[in-house]
Design a protein around this motif. Structure first.
Motif, short mmCIF file in Angstrom:
data_model
loop_
_atom_site.label_atom_id
_atom_site.label_comp_id
_atom_site.label_asym_id
_atom_site.label_seq_id
_atom_site.Cartn_x
_atom_site.Cartn_y
_atom_site.Cartn_z
N TYR A 1 8.31 -3.01 -10.98
CA TYR A 1 8.14 -3.49 -9.61
C TYR A 1 7.05 -4.55 -9.57
CZ TYR A 1 10.85 0.57 -8.16
OH TYR A 1 11.85 1.50 -8.00
N SER A 2 7.19 -5.47 -8.62
CA SER A 2 6.16 -6.49 -8.42
C SER A 2 4.84 -5.83 -8.05
CB SER A 2 6.58 -7.45 -7.31
OG SER A 2 5.52 -8.31 -6.95
N LYS A 3 3.74 -6.35 -8.62
CA LYS A 3 2.40 -5.83 -8.30
C LYS A 3 1.84 -6.43 -7.01
CE LYS A 3 -0.90 -5.65 -11.20
NZ LYS A 3 -1.85 -6.01 -12.28
N VAL A 4 2.51 -7.42 -6.45
CA VAL A 4 1.99 -8.11 -5.27
C VAL A 4 2.37 -7.32 -4.02
CG1 VAL A 4 1.88 -10.29 -4.02
CG2 VAL A 4 2.33 -10.29 -6.48
N CYS A 5 1.36 -6.78 -3.34
CA CYS A 5 1.62 -5.95 -2.17
C CYS A 5 2.33 -6.76 -1.09
CB CYS A 5 0.31 -5.38 -1.62
SG CYS A 5 0.52 -4.27 -0.22
N THR A 6 3.26 -6.13 -0.41
CA THR A 6 4.03 -6.80 0.63
C THR A 6 3.30 -6.85 1.96
OG1 THR A 6 5.16 -4.70 1.06
CG2 THR A 6 6.24 -6.26 -0.42
N HIS A 7 2.04 -6.39 1.96
CA HIS A 7 1.24 -6.48 3.18
C HIS A 7 0.53 -7.83 3.23
CE1 HIS A 7 -2.54 -5.17 5.56
NE2 HIS A 7 -1.64 -5.64 6.39
N VAL A 8 -0.54 -8.01 2.42
CA VAL A 8 -1.23 -9.30 2.38
C VAL A 8 -1.39 -9.84 0.97
CG1 VAL A 8 -2.46 -9.00 4.56
CG2 VAL A 8 -3.47 -8.15 2.46
N CYS B 1 -6.46 -2.27 -1.27
CA CYS B 1 -7.03 -3.06 -0.18
C CYS B 1 -6.89 -2.37 1.17
CB CYS B 1 -6.37 -4.44 -0.13
SG CYS B 1 -6.78 -5.50 -1.53
N HIS B 2 -5.68 -1.95 1.51
CA HIS B 2 -5.44 -1.37 2.84
C HIS B 2 -4.65 -0.06 2.76
CE1 HIS B 2 -5.84 -5.79 3.35
NE2 HIS B 2 -6.77 -5.39 4.19
N GLN B 3 -4.62 0.54 1.56
CA GLN B 3 -4.09 1.88 1.35
C GLN B 3 -2.59 2.02 1.62
OE1 GLN B 3 -7.41 1.66 2.95
NE2 GLN B 3 -7.81 1.67 0.76
N SER B 4 -1.82 0.95 1.46
CA SER B 4 -0.37 1.10 1.50
C SER B 4 0.08 1.89 0.28
CB SER B 4 0.33 -0.25 1.54
OG SER B 4 0.06 -0.92 2.75
N GLN B 5 1.07 2.77 0.45
CA GLN B 5 1.58 3.57 -0.65
C GLN B 5 3.08 3.38 -0.77
OE1 GLN B 5 0.32 7.69 -0.90
NE2 GLN B 5 -1.65 7.25 0.07
N PHE B 6 3.55 3.34 -2.02
CA PHE B 6 4.96 3.08 -2.31
C PHE B 6 5.48 4.19 -3.24
CE2 PHE B 6 2.62 -0.83 -1.66
CZ PHE B 6 3.38 -1.53 -0.76
N ASP B 7 6.71 4.63 -2.97
CA ASP B 7 7.33 5.71 -3.74
C ASP B 7 8.16 5.12 -4.87
OD1 ASP B 7 8.51 7.97 -4.71
OD2 ASP B 7 9.27 8.69 -2.78
N PHE C 1 3.37 4.98 3.35
CA PHE C 1 2.12 5.03 4.13
C PHE C 1 1.49 3.65 4.14
CE2 PHE C 1 -2.49 5.58 4.57
CZ PHE C 1 -2.54 6.37 5.71
N GLY C 2 0.79 3.34 5.22
CA GLY C 2 0.03 2.11 5.28
C GLY C 2 0.73 0.99 6.02
N PRO C 3 0.10 -0.18 6.07
CA PRO C 3 0.59 -1.29 6.88
C PRO C 3 1.69 -2.14 6.24
CG PRO C 3 -1.49 -1.88 5.87
CD PRO C 3 -1.24 -0.44 5.51
N ALA C 4 1.99 -1.93 4.95
CA ALA C 4 3.05 -2.73 4.32
C ALA C 4 4.37 -2.52 5.06
CB ALA C 4 3.19 -2.35 2.85
N ALA C 5 5.13 -3.61 5.22
CA ALA C 5 6.34 -3.55 6.05
C ALA C 5 7.62 -3.39 5.24
CB ALA C 5 6.43 -4.81 6.90
N ARG C 6 7.56 -3.59 3.94
CA ARG C 6 8.80 -3.49 3.15
C ARG C 6 8.47 -3.04 1.73
NH1 ARG C 6 9.57 -8.37 0.14
NH2 ARG C 6 7.96 -9.91 0.62
#
Length: 359
Positions: free
Chosen positions: A281-288, A306-312, A321-326
């Protein structure tokens, strides 16, 4: 005993002072009044007042100059050039210009209030506000008095410089929105266009997955269960920093993990994107755009610090969890004839945060 206590309490409650006895009543707190007014140097010396006025409007004009410089720096060091030195200078000089503009306004306003505005103490009696005509007239008169005491209406140099500084301080922020607009260049057709820049990375069919930063290719057999490896394209090592090494790496960085194959919940059209429980998976968070680099081995969750987005990881890097949208974009992988992990193709969607032109 209880009867005696009741009798004593009744006696205390019914006691009244006898005639001729004086009862001491404490005096209410007296209003100490206002302390003597201390005159400032500018109140006593017209030359000092002139210097203070000159200092204030000089600071406001300095703020104006800082705002103009921030706009000029945006044009002199365009980030669309793609050069690291321009990006650094852009951030540095725009930040200095905006900082100077805001600092000078603040210092000028403070000096104005301390040295020029009236500082006489006064008492404002409180009463119920009823919205009568007399109340409205008093409010208007209060504004007139404030204008007279501050000198805003009389001191045109201060008034003009303050208005110019406040208006100019907004201009750098508006100018920065120019960087969000699509930009095409004949020399660099992709420069500034987020759709083109983020839709394509160095990954292509047959590109080997390599360790970051050594560039050593990775064999599928070398990955242990529960491992997480930071990955870059093998051909990235052929680029120099002048050829856009950092920019290409920032888009192509990948996190590689190995799970049990039966733990993966994959969509039908993505069942061949993994290999024997290995997913990328891409390491670049989809939030910022922060690097998602923390892997919880037991829960198979990826965490953005940075902002505690979590991905399964088990479910296509879906956001839990967190502000990431996708979800994080997945890199389709397989192995070549020598057992090395290779990409099946580039990412099928843009990497990084969402943007206006993204579909």
């Amino acid at each position: 005993m209880a009867h005696e206590e009741d009798a004593l309490e009744h006696e205390r409650a019914s006691w009244k002072p006898s005639a001729g006895l004086a009862v001491a009543v404490p005096d209410p707190v007296q209003n100490p009044g206002l302390p003597p007014h201390r005159h400032r140097v500018t109140d006593q010396d017209p030359a000092a007042m002139t210097r203070a006025v000159r200092t204030v409007y000089t600071l406001f004009y300095l703020s104006l100059a800082g705002s103009i410089w921030a706009v000029a720096a945006y044009m002199l060091f365009p980030i669309e050039s793609g050069r690291i030195i321009d990006i650094r200078h852009n951030n540095l000089f725009i930040g200095l210009g905006i900082g100077l503009a805001l600092l000078a306004i603040g210092l000028g306003a403070i000096h104005w209030s301390k040295a020029i505005m009236s500082d006489k103490e006064f008492i404002e009696p409180r009463h119920a506000t009823r919205g009568r005509d007399t109340t409205r007239e008093a409010a208007v008169q209060a504004f007139r008095d404030a204008n007279e005491e501050s000198g805003f209406g009389r001191r045109t140099a201060i008034r003009g410089s303050l208005i110019a500084a406040l208006v100019a301080s907004i201009v750098p922020g508006i100018t920065l929105f120019r960087g969000l607009a699509p930009h095409n260049s004949e020399a660099k057709p992709m420069a500034g266009d987020p759709v083109a820049l983020l839709s394509h990375t160095m990954w292509k069919e047959g590109e080997r997955l390599a360790h970051d930063p050594s560039g050593e290719p990775i064999r599928a057999a070398d990955l242990t269960l529960g491992s997480a490896v930071h990955v870059i394209p093998e051909s990235l090592a052929d680029l120099s920093h002048h050829d856009g090494y950092l920019e290409e790496k920032a888009k192509a960085i990948v996190l590689l993990m190995r799970l049990l194959p039966e733990q993966l919940v994959e969509e039908e059209d993505r069942k061949d994107w993994s290999y024997d429980g290995i997913v990328a998976y891409s390491k670049v968070c989809t939030h910022v755009g922060c690097p998602v680099a923390l892997y919880e081995q037991q829960t198979h969750h990826l965490l953005c610090p940075c902002h505690q987005s979590q991905f399964d990881v088990e479910r296509g890097a879906a956001v839990i969890f967190g502000p990431a949208a996708r979800p994080l974009p997945q890199l389709p992988i397989t192995v070549d004839a020598e057992g090395y992990l290779v990409a099946r193709s580039d990412f099928t969607e843009p990497v990084g945060p969402s943007f206006w032109e993204r579909h």
